[in-house]
Design a protein around this motif. Structure first.
Motif, mmCIF file in Angstrom:
data_model
loop_
_atom_site.group_PDB
_atom_site.id
_atom_site.type_symbol
_atom_site.label_atom_id
_atom_site.label_comp_id
_atom_site.label_asym_id
_atom_site.label_seq_id
_atom_site.Cartn_x
_atom_site.Cartn_y
_atom_site.Cartn_z
ATOM 1 N N UNK A 27 0.859 -1.184 0.000
ATOM 2 C CA UNK A 27 0.000 0.000 0.000
ATOM 3 C C UNK A 27 0.892 1.230 0.000
ATOM 4 N N UNK A 28 0.359 2.318 -0.535
ATOM 5 C CA UNK A 28 1.044 3.591 -0.421
ATOM 6 C C UNK A 28 0.118 4.588 0.256
ATOM 7 N N UNK A 29 0.558 5.092 1.387
ATOM 8 C CA UNK A 29 -0.196 6.106 2.104
ATOM 9 C C UNK A 29 0.280 7.485 1.681
ATOM 10 N N UNK A 30 -0.663 8.406 1.645
ATOM 11 C CA UNK A 30 -0.363 9.799 1.310
ATOM 12 C C UNK A 30 -0.793 10.701 2.458
ATOM 13 N N UNK A 31 -0.059 11.762 2.628
ATOM 14 C CA UNK A 31 -0.388 12.785 3.626
ATOM 15 C C UNK A 31 -0.284 14.129 2.919
ATOM 16 N N UNK A 32 -1.434 14.686 2.589
ATOM 17 C CA UNK A 32 -1.481 15.950 1.864
ATOM 18 C C UNK A 32 -1.712 17.090 2.846
ATOM 19 N N UNK A 33 -0.960 18.159 2.668
ATOM 20 C CA UNK A 33 -1.014 19.265 3.611
ATOM 21 C C UNK A 33 -1.611 20.516 2.980
ATOM 22 N N UNK A 34 -2.272 21.276 3.811
ATOM 23 C CA UNK A 34 -2.692 22.624 3.445
ATOM 24 C C UNK A 34 -2.397 23.523 4.633
ATOM 25 N N UNK A 35 -2.045 24.761 4.330
ATOM 26 C CA UNK A 35 -1.737 25.701 5.395
ATOM 27 C C UNK A 35 -0.278 25.737 5.809
ATOM 28 N N UNK A 36 0.491 24.755 5.392
ATOM 29 C CA UNK A 36 1.937 24.753 5.626
ATOM 30 C C UNK A 36 2.617 24.163 4.400
ATOM 31 N N UNK A 37 3.899 24.514 4.245
ATOM 32 C CA UNK A 37 4.700 23.921 3.177
ATOM 33 C C UNK A 37 5.538 22.794 3.775
ATOM 34 N N UNK A 58 13.509 14.169 7.507
ATOM 35 C CA UNK A 58 13.863 15.505 7.964
ATOM 36 C C UNK A 58 13.598 16.522 6.856
ATOM 37 N N UNK A 59 13.724 17.784 7.206
ATOM 38 C CA UNK A 59 13.565 18.835 6.197
ATOM 39 C C UNK A 59 14.670 18.748 5.152
ATOM 40 N N UNK A 60 15.781 18.093 5.496
ATOM 41 C CA UNK A 60 16.855 17.857 4.549
ATOM 42 C C UNK A 60 16.764 16.521 3.848
ATOM 43 N N UNK A 61 15.649 15.823 4.060
ATOM 44 C CA UNK A 61 15.332 14.547 3.401
ATOM 45 C C UNK A 61 16.136 13.350 3.880
ATOM 46 N N UNK A 62 16.749 13.446 5.048
ATOM 47 C CA UNK A 62 17.312 12.228 5.630
ATOM 48 C C UNK A 62 16.177 11.444 6.280
ATOM 49 N N UNK A 63 16.285 10.125 6.265
ATOM 50 C CA UNK A 63 15.180 9.287 6.714
ATOM 51 C C UNK A 63 15.613 8.343 7.837
ATOM 52 N N UNK A 81 13.575 -1.734 5.490
ATOM 53 C CA UNK A 81 13.659 -2.583 4.308
ATOM 54 C C UNK A 81 12.319 -2.866 3.663
ATOM 55 N N UNK A 82 11.222 -2.516 4.340
ATOM 56 C CA UNK A 82 9.878 -2.746 3.799
ATOM 57 C C UNK A 82 9.127 -1.459 3.521
ATOM 58 N N UNK A 83 9.375 -0.424 4.313
ATOM 59 C CA UNK A 83 8.667 0.841 4.181
ATOM 60 C C UNK A 83 9.638 1.920 3.698
ATOM 61 N N UNK A 84 9.108 2.855 2.925
ATOM 62 C CA UNK A 84 9.893 3.985 2.456
ATOM 63 C C UNK A 84 9.089 5.263 2.617
ATOM 64 N N UNK A 85 9.676 6.245 3.287
ATOM 65 C CA UNK A 85 9.041 7.559 3.423
ATOM 66 C C UNK A 85 9.665 8.494 2.403
ATOM 67 N N UNK A 86 8.829 9.322 1.802
ATOM 68 C CA UNK A 86 9.331 10.266 0.806
ATOM 69 C C UNK A 86 8.406 11.472 0.774
ATOM 70 N N UNK A 87 8.842 12.513 0.100
ATOM 71 C CA UNK A 87 8.004 13.704 -0.024
ATOM 72 C C UNK A 87 8.036 14.184 -1.464
ATOM 73 N N UNK A 88 6.923 14.775 -1.870
ATOM 74 C CA UNK A 88 6.809 15.448 -3.166
ATOM 75 C C UNK A 88 6.473 16.896 -2.871
ATOM 76 N N UNK A 89 7.475 17.746 -2.958
ATOM 77 C CA UNK A 89 7.268 19.139 -2.578
ATOM 78 C C UNK A 89 6.281 19.850 -3.504
ATOM 79 N N UNK A 90 6.280 19.468 -4.763
ATOM 80 C CA UNK A 90 5.367 20.110 -5.711
ATOM 81 C C UNK A 90 3.910 19.823 -5.360
ATOM 82 N N UNK A 91 3.683 18.630 -4.797
ATOM 83 C CA UNK A 91 2.309 18.258 -4.413
ATOM 84 C C UNK A 91 2.041 18.514 -2.938
ATOM 85 N N UNK A 92 3.065 19.007 -2.228
ATOM 86 C CA UNK A 92 2.929 19.265 -0.789
ATOM 87 C C UNK A 92 2.413 18.027 -0.061
#
Length: 117
Positions: A18-28, A52-57, A65-76
């Motif tokens: 599964x891929x979970x998403x967390x979409x934000x409004x009101x903050x970048x 982190x804000x510097x993208x270290x995980x 080894x099973x989960x990966x966290x990532x961010x898409x700044x363009x999609x916030x």
């Protein structure tokens, strides 16, 4: 007003993904450390993954080894990609934006993940 909205949860068989998403409004989100937590019935909420804000995980040992966290700044949006799911991954998953510098923290409402054997 700051809102974090999780989506992508559902029911899946063991071994699935599964891929979970967390979409934000009101903050970048690009400026915020972000975390995914989960809470299983009768258990305490636990930290699963952080970026982190510097993208270290960082990851909990149980998901390395099973989960990966990532961010898409363009999609916030921040994601949690989950592979090789098992029944112990069944929980409500929450995203959190937390700034140690300001002491502010925001939580989403959670999304249910159910893994069946």
């Amino acid at each position: 007003q700051v809102q974090l909205v999780e989506s992508g949860g559902g029911s899946v068989q063991a071994g699935g993904s599964l891929r979970l998403s967390c979409a934000a409004s009101g903050i970048f989100l690009r400026f915020w450390p972000m975390e995914w937590y989960r809470q299983a019935p009768g258990k305490q909420r636990e930290l699963v993954a952080a970026i982190s804000s510097g993208d270290s995980t960082n990851y909990a040992d149980s998901v390395k080894g099973r989960f990966t966290i990532s961010r898409d700044n363009a999609k916030n949006t921040v994601y949690l990609q989950m592979y090789s799911l098992n029944s112990e991954d069944t929980a409500v998953y929450y995203c959190k934006a937390a700034s140690a510098a300001s002491g502010r923290a925001y939580w989403g409402q959670g999304t249910q993940v159910t893994v069946s054997a």
